[in-house]
Design a protein around this motif. Sequence first.
Motif: not given
Length: 831
Positions: A459-471, A477-482
């Motif tokens: 929840v949160g546009t700042d969190l969405h933006d951060w998480i969607r950024n591949p960098s 961790p690898p599994l969480l990325q997947q």
Amino acid sequence: MSLKKLKLSMTSGKKPVDPLEIFKKLTLRGSIENIWEPQAEALKNWHKVRADSDAVIQMNTGGGKTLVGLLTAQSLLNELNRRVLYVVANNQLVEQTLSRATELSLPSSARYGGQWHNQESFQSAEAICVTNYAAVFNGFSTFRDKDIAALIFDDAHVAESLIRDQFTLKISSEWELYDKIVSMYRPHFANSIGASKLQDIEDESPTALLFVPMFVVWKHAQELRTLLLDGGVDQDDETKFVWNHISEHLSHCCVLISSDGIEISPPVVPLKSLPFFAEDVRRVYLTATLPSQASFARTFGLTEPTLVTPGGKSGDAQRLVLFTKGKTDEVQRRSTLEMIDGQKACVISPSTGKANQWSPPSVVFKRTDGHEEIERFSQSKRPEVLGLVARYDGIDLPGDACRILVLDRLPKGELVFERFLDEGVRMESLRLHHAATRIVQAIGRIFRSNTDHGAVLLVGTDLHDWIRNPSNRSFLPPLLQQQIALGIELDKQVAAGKVTQSELLDGVLTGSDEWDELYSDNIDDYEPTSPKVKDDWYPEMLVSEREAYGAMWNGDYSTAIQRYSELAEESDSKERRLGAWYRHLEGVAHLHAGDQTTALQSFASAAAQRIELGRPSEQRDKMFKPPKVDTVGIQAKALAGQYRKNRTKMLNSIGTVISDLDYGDDTKSAESAFQILGKLLGLDSTRPDKDQKTGPDNLWCSSGEIEAWGFDLKTGKEKSSEYTKDEVGRAHLHAQWLADEKKDAVRKHAIVGYELPVSNLASPSPELEIIDLAGFQEIASRVQKMLDSVEAGSKDDLEAAFEAWLRHFGLLWPDCVLALASRRAIDLKAD
């Protein structure tokens, strides 16, 4: 009773030190039936390097690291025949660890809640002692003189804030002492940007933060000490433990003021002053998420500890990641509440204000509620929502205890000093590591084993933006990325109308065959990536910083001066804001060494890079001659030309700037004054919105690190208002205009105005900054001093004179603006 009937327990033979051999001899009870392969691998690999002073064992959350830690502790106890501590985050985890030791039939003692349990076994080195970070690191720690041979630091990835907390004196804003300390410092901030910050704090702005320059702390150290002692900090249970650490070192500490309170804390925690970090003590760090090298160096002063990372899939929980629907934070919150209606869930928010937005139905957990409330929630079978404020660690809700985690907005540190590091020092790569670590910690609250399953709702546009950024995701961790990549793909399916988020949530919660098949068939198709490390130079520098501060803490000021000077020089080519911080600390060391003249130069140099660090007032002779300069830049040449062409107009115009560059209804005069100020800095200064009917209000351009900087002046806003969705949207459009107009230029864009909350309806870009107008007013004041100095000096070489004074007063482009205190708009999203 006859003495002949006494049966004494005798130790037979040499105790095993191989942890796997120890395990084989145990009588297992409870849920432990065997040792998993990753656990065995971790123990085997650690056993090979057991003699190393510092070793990190990294295992997934829920991967069984407590068993590994306990066997490691017992192994060290058997080998060294001296006292061993097993350190965890809090009392709840002490009890969980003791329970696990009982299941393993390992003898144990404990110290927590101010009480000993089986103390004699610890004293005689017959059992390890399970305790918490607070008990080990507080100022009256019972363990400081207990001849500790080894320590196991569990959850080492959360240790930084836990340890710093024990060295941080907190004065609540509700205490009378708070007002007395603020009043003592208030005169320093008069007629400066600090006055505006202080007013924001008094107006109870939740985001306002004021750093008290350390030369001010040094000047008032004895007065501060008297106030604190008169306020009873040496007697109060909330403060006396920290006071014992810092009472003789107030002049070495940072003072940070916020609307919640005052924090007094050393810039670096002096761990080397504690016996636990002596060379002959062994330390093992258990971590589910290895912090960045920089973070680990900041916490423990280590750059390359021995690393043990077993393979296997222990702790690989099955997670559904959902990006909750809505273009604003408020809409996302409402849609989340609808989705979890009738379910049991945990919501973690970064602040009390944001946590309260979920209540009802959420019941916000307070530290005073104790772990009984967490245990009650854990055992509850009815649907309810538990709210946690910045508790990204130390609370475990595995399995059926809770299968829905709501991560509300981008995580932030709980301590004010952590906010200062993230938002003040602004080492972006370090901030990335901090955010990534807190996200992983939060998710680990409800996923504790590889048989666990559940959902993470973002929840949160700042969190969405951060998480969607591949960098950014590459730091996870690898599994969480997947799992996040799978969540992004599922989000596309939801948008296409092929499935609903509620259907996905129901699938994972019920463990349906369709969900299991969807997950297992697709999760391995997503490739995790490794982070592109941009701060590989930083860990070694942090170790040097720790050595420099340790020297200052111990009164070796000549060594501190030398180290800080070297650090500042080295930082200049990598991160100048960090270099300014080291120069500020170098100035503190000069003050303690009795060299106030050199200290003044260090502080002035630091302020030229970061104005919020503060510039001491200076009384100088008008005929004071600045140092000679070898080169003259474009600003000085432009100013010399203006001076020769129309000296009188130039000297009079600074008065107009100081008069009109102010908050109020006359915004056009402020924009005009802003343009004149730019010209008095020797810049190409224009007003695109006025002249072209498009673009930002003001635009400053010149050659340098930043070639074009657009400014939207919001000087007509009330302090009780906020930056609206429309205002943030227009700033985005003006930034795009600047990008189109200055395609090949390095550029920035900012809003100039009060440090106000940003509407939750707005979606600011991570690059948009808010700069208080007070910063530019202070620049105008320094421009006036520069012009006065030129007037009072020789006119034989005006270009050289202007260059020298530009440098002296910190007015060189673009440093004069980069040095101003600024806040990212995204960090000011309203509670």
